[in-house]
Design a protein around this motif. Structure first.
Motif: not given
Length: 98
Positions: A42-54, A62-74
């Motif tokens: 997911l990169g840095t926290l700033d990159q993650l926030i930018a990707r989620v707000t986008t 739907v960005p599958l990379e972001l969703m899969a990364g957030l599922i693993v993170l949570f």
């Protein structure tokens, strides 16, 4: 085990700690050593926030990379809380929930 000994809080705490640590280990393996590790980064926290707000402003596609990364993170965060709750039960003998 829980049906046989319903009042054994410390045993339940040990089981919760084992399950939480297994979940954390699996998430760590997915994050670092699995074939999906490059996809889940997911990169840095700033990159993650930018990707989620986008994603929230433009949800399609739907960005599958972001969703899969957030599922693993949570999932890792939930496993960490389960481990800490089990540790609380082992140390104090007081149940987290009735």
């Amino acid at each position: 085990m829980m049906l046989a000994f319903p009042n054994s809080v410390r045993l339940r705490g040990l089981i919760d700690m084992a399950l939480g640590m297994a979940g954390l280990g699996f998430a760590l393996w997915l994050w670092t050593a699995s074939p999906l590790a490059d996809l889940l980064h997911l990169g840095t926290l700033d990159q993650l926030i930018a990707r989620v707000t986008t994603f929230l402003t433009q949800p399609l596609p739907v960005p599958l990379e972001l969703m899969a990364g957030l599922i693993v993170l949570f999932s890792a965060i939930g496993a960490g809380f389960r481990t800490l709750g089990g540790l609380w039960e082992v140390l104090t003998g007081a149940p987290r929930y009735p």
